[in-house]
Design a protein around this motif. Structure first.
Motif, PDB file in Angstrom:
ATOM      1  N   ARG A 197       0.094  -1.210   0.385  1.00 19.76           N
ATOM      2  CA  ARG A 197      -0.209  -0.201   0.533  1.00 19.76           C
ATOM      3  C   ARG A 197       0.613   1.611   0.012  1.00 19.76           C
ATOM      4  O   ARG A 197       0.155   2.621  -1.281  1.00 19.76           O
ATOM      5  CB  ARG A 197      -0.504   0.538   1.574  1.00 19.76           C
ATOM      6  N   ARG A 198       1.885   1.593   0.709  1.00 17.84           N
ATOM      7  CA  ARG A 198       3.048   2.034   1.128  1.00 17.84           C
ATOM      8  C   ARG A 198       3.460   2.580  -0.468  1.00 17.84           C
ATOM      9  O   ARG A 198       3.926   4.017  -0.617  1.00 17.84           O
ATOM     10  CB  ARG A 198       3.542   2.363   2.034  1.00 17.84           C
TER      11      ARG A 198
ATOM     12  N   ASP B 164      -2.999  -1.283  -4.916  1.00 20.52           N
ATOM     13  CA  ASP B 164      -4.452  -0.575  -3.595  1.00 20.52           C
ATOM     14  C   ASP B 164      -3.911  -1.712  -3.218  1.00 20.52           C
ATOM     15  O   ASP B 164      -4.387  -2.939  -3.013  1.00 20.52           O
ATOM     16  CB  ASP B 164      -5.528  -0.318  -4.338  1.00 20.52           C
ATOM     17  N   GLY B 165      -5.317  -1.474  -2.154  1.00 24.59           N
ATOM     18  CA  GLY B 165      -5.740  -2.646  -0.815  1.00 24.59           C
ATOM     19  C   GLY B 165      -6.438  -4.028  -1.165  1.00 24.59           C
ATOM     20  O   GLY B 165      -6.525  -4.714  -1.136  1.00 24.59           O
ATOM     21  N   ALA B 166      -7.348  -4.294  -2.343  1.00 24.82           N
ATOM     22  CA  ALA B 166      -7.251  -5.100  -2.994  1.00 24.82           C
ATOM     23  C   ALA B 166      -6.724  -6.528  -4.266  1.00 24.82           C
ATOM     24  O   ALA B 166      -6.055  -7.428  -4.299  1.00 24.82           O
ATOM     25  CB  ALA B 166      -8.822  -4.797  -4.183  1.00 24.82           C
ATOM     26  N   GLN B 167      -5.604  -5.871  -4.792  1.00 25.19           N
ATOM     27  CA  GLN B 167      -4.557  -5.812  -5.336  1.00 25.19           C
ATOM     28  C   GLN B 167      -4.308  -6.412  -4.050  1.00 25.19           C
ATOM     29  O   GLN B 167      -3.025  -7.636  -4.621  1.00 25.19           O
ATOM     30  CB  GLN B 167      -4.157  -4.675  -6.385  1.00 25.19           C
ATOM     31  N   SER B 168      -3.407  -5.826  -3.039  1.00 26.67           N
ATOM     32  CA  SER B 168      -3.132  -6.234  -1.927  1.00 26.67           C
ATOM     33  C   SER B 168      -3.050  -7.640  -1.357  1.00 26.67           C
ATOM     34  O   SER B 168      -2.712  -8.585  -1.539  1.00 26.67           O
ATOM     35  CB  SER B 168      -2.738  -5.077  -0.701  1.00 26.67           C
ATOM     36  N   SER B 169      -4.531  -7.599  -1.333  1.00 27.46           N
ATOM     37  CA  SER B 169      -4.771  -9.366  -0.989  1.00 27.46           C
ATOM     38  C   SER B 169      -4.505 -10.196  -1.471  1.00 27.46           C
ATOM     39  O   SER B 169      -4.452 -11.091  -1.449  1.00 27.46           O
ATOM     40  CB  SER B 169      -6.734  -9.239  -0.631  1.00 27.46           C
ATOM     41  N   VAL B 170      -5.034  -9.914  -3.172  1.00 28.38           N
ATOM     42  CA  VAL B 170      -4.343 -10.842  -4.529  1.00 28.38           C
ATOM     43  C   VAL B 170      -3.124 -11.209  -4.164  1.00 28.38           C
ATOM     44  O   VAL B 170      -3.052 -12.630  -4.137  1.00 28.38           O
ATOM     45  CB  VAL B 170      -5.054 -10.440  -5.618  1.00 28.38           C
ATOM     46  N   ALA B 171      -2.386 -10.018  -4.173  1.00 30.95           N
ATOM     47  CA  ALA B 171      -0.863 -10.380  -4.284  1.00 30.95           C
ATOM     48  C   ALA B 171      -0.847 -11.536  -3.119  1.00 30.95           C
ATOM     49  O   ALA B 171       0.355 -12.536  -2.827  1.00 30.95           O
ATOM     50  CB  ALA B 171       0.013  -9.629  -3.859  1.00 30.95           C
ATOM     51  N   MET B 172      -0.636 -11.236  -2.232  1.00 34.57           N
ATOM     52  CA  MET B 172      -0.578 -12.399  -1.195  1.00 34.57           C
ATOM     53  C   MET B 172      -1.328 -13.306  -0.667  1.00 34.57           C
ATOM     54  O   MET B 172      -0.679 -15.051  -0.282  1.00 34.57           O
ATOM     55  CB  MET B 172      -1.819 -11.558   0.454  1.00 34.57           C
ATOM     56  N   ALA B 173      -2.999 -13.846  -1.267  1.00 33.35           N
ATOM     57  CA  ALA B 173      -2.862 -14.826  -1.807  1.00 33.35           C
ATOM     58  C   ALA B 173      -1.877 -16.026  -2.733  1.00 33.35           C
ATOM     59  O   ALA B 173      -2.187 -16.943  -2.814  1.00 33.35           O
ATOM     60  CB  ALA B 173      -4.699 -14.984  -2.207  1.00 33.35           C
ATOM     61  N   LEU B 174      -1.691 -14.969  -3.490  1.00 34.25           N
ATOM     62  CA  LEU B 174      -0.718 -15.772  -4.726  1.00 34.25           C
ATOM     63  C   LEU B 174       0.476 -15.655  -3.938  1.00 34.25           C
ATOM     64  O   LEU B 174       1.082 -17.054  -4.026  1.00 34.25           O
ATOM     65  CB  LEU B 174      -0.274 -14.748  -5.838  1.00 34.25           C
ATOM     66  N   PHE B 175       0.878 -15.146  -2.589  1.00 34.40           N
ATOM     67  CA  PHE B 175       2.240 -15.800  -1.707  1.00 34.40           C
ATOM     68  C   PHE B 175       1.672 -16.684  -0.669  1.00 34.40           C
ATOM     69  O   PHE B 175       2.521 -17.548  -0.662  1.00 34.40           O
ATOM     70  CB  PHE B 175       2.394 -14.701  -0.517  1.00 34.40           C
ATOM     71  N   ALA B 176       0.373 -17.134  -0.905  1.00 32.61           N
ATOM     72  CA  ALA B 176      -0.411 -18.569   0.148  1.00 32.61           C
ATOM     73  C   ALA B 176       0.145 -19.417  -1.125  1.00 32.61           C
ATOM     74  O   ALA B 176      -0.141 -20.585  -0.676  1.00 32.61           O
ATOM     75  CB  ALA B 176      -1.161 -17.928   1.315  1.00 32.61           C
TER      76      ALA B 176
END
Length: 443
Positions: free
Chosen positions: A285-286, A290-302
């Motif tokens: 985010r910094r 944006d938040g939705a893209q960050s959440s999807v990126a974290m889903a792909l990390f997981a």
């Protein structure tokens, strides 16, 4: 099969394929791992949305992330010995209900102090569940399949991260951050009721504690219906009864070198795993994502970790751990550093995060698959619990350290470099866990 006057529990489990009861136990333990991962990683994706309403300053986020991790550390240290003394079943049910209850309470938090309290108490349950479900699954699994099963079991943790990332990308903007904690609280409470009804205790543990003969016979018959047990049959276990304070036994019988190296490896590896999972959404985010893209990126990390986690058990069972684990950790350092350099491109960020998750999945699951093999049944929960506790201490320290760096003005790229660099130390530690040390520990 003719009636036996003596039945060795470990030998019976080792010579039988996995049966229905054992698979049920492994699945139940895997569900606990999945919800454990969901609840632990929920705070990372929810934190950017929580910060404004709860007046959480950027320099306080590290403490928010570490509150549950401090509880996790205490839970792993404290409930492992309790599981060895009173049974894995009671410890696992109590821990699952605890993290469910206080995750649910987090949804109602109105102040920063309440967030700290509820996340800490949830963390105690999260940490206490880990050594119990790992030991329970290991003790119902034949030794030849144990590394693979434990690796598969641990897949539940990153799979929980995939689910929380995908759910967060949909529900936080739609209904608020509280929805994540309602989901993460209700499901474990429901699962704890299922565990009460469906989960037996470890047979080896019951034998060592002199449990009622009919209870042990009933469980053995469910594992091997063909075994004919005479009325005067004695049940025995290969594991010695525990004497004295269990934790000191981790350094006896040639285990000291393996234990120290294992603890150092756990400290760094889980510091990386949890610090990257908690701080990445905020750092992205910094960096303008944006938040939705960050959440999807974290889903792909997981998701990368989901792929790497079961692969670890396969690799460690066929290749030396001192080759597999260092390679995975070096890969983790390189890909996490690359995330910081690519933070303007969501495509590159998600690619490097998926690779980082893959390598960290192999490293963390490889360590978890290795740990139960170093210790006997009598001290296995204590051993796994202390190793996880050391890992959780690293997890506690990591987010605080990154918070300090962010507060001192470190840029996104520098912060990701700082997250990934300790993996090189862990690569050195794991390269020193030699076959000789493992064989001495097993002896």
């Amino acid at each position: 099969m003719s009636a036996s006057s003596s039945v060795n529990i470990a030998e019976l489990i080792d010579r039988r394929p996995l049966g229905r009861m054992q698979i049920t136990i492994i699945v139940l333990c895997g569900l606990v791992a999945l919800l454990d991962g969901f609840d632990l990683l929920a705070i990372g994706v929810a934190a950017p949305a929580m910060a404004g309403p709860l007046h959480i300053a950027p320099n306080q986020l590290g403490a928010v992330f570490s509150a549950a991790l401090f509880g996790l550390m205490l839970g792993a240290f404290g409930l492992g010995p309790i599981a060895d003394r009173y049974g894995r079943r009671y410890a696992l049910i109590g821990a699952t209900a605890t993290f469910g209850l206080f995750t649910l309470c987090t949804a109602s938090a109105a102040t920063l102090q309440q967030v700290f309290l509820f996340r800490f108490l949830a963390g105690v349950g999260l940490g206490g569940a880990m050594p119990s479900f790992i030991s329970m699954a290991a003790e119902y699994t034949p030794r030849s399949k144990r590394q693979v099963v434990v690796g598969l079991l641990w897949t539940g943790f990153p799979l929980g991260g995939v689910i929380v990332g995908l759910v967060a990308s949909r529900v936080i903007d739609a209904v608020g951050w509280q929805a994540l904690f309602y989901i993460g609280g209700i499901l474990p409470l429901g699962l704890s009721i299922v565990l009460i009804r469906a989960l037996p205790d470890s047979i080896e543990f019951l034998v060592m504690r002199g449990a009622a003969w009919p209870k042990i016979r009933y469980l053995l018959a469910r594992i091997d219906p063909t075994v004919d047990i005479a009325p005067d049959c004695q049940f025995v276990s290969d594991s010695e009864k525990n004497r004295g304070v269990p934790v000191w036994q981790l350094f006896s019988a040639g285990r000291a070198g393996g234990t120290i190296l294992l603890w150092a490896s756990y400290f760094v590896t889980f510091m990386l795993l949890v610090t990257s999972a908690t701080w990445t959404p905020t750092l992205l985010r910094r960096g303008g994502i944006d938040g939705a893209q960050s959440s999807v990126a974290m889903a792909l990390f997981a998701l990368g970790s989901v792929v790497g986690t079961p692969l670890a058990g396969f690799l460690v069972s066929r290749c030396p751990a001192r080759s597999v684990l260092p390679a995975a950790l070096v890969g983790s350092a390189m890909t996490l550093g690359a995330v910081g350099q690519a933070n303007q491109s969501i495509t590159l960020v998600t690619t490097f995060l998926a690779l980082a998750g893959f390598f960290l999945g192999i490293a963390s699951s490889g360590l978890i698959a290795l740990a139960p093999l170093l210790y006997s049944t009598a001290i296995r929960s204590t051993a796994v619990g202390w190793a996880m506790g050391i890992g959780r201490f690293g997890s506690f320290v990591g987010p605080l350290a990154i918070g300090l760096l962010v507060n001192h003005g470190w840029h996104v790229g520098e912060s990701f470099d700082a997250i990934g660099a300790p993996a090189l130390c862990a690569a050195l530690f794991t390269s020193l866990i030699s076959t000789d040390l493992v064989e001495k520990s097993l002896g």
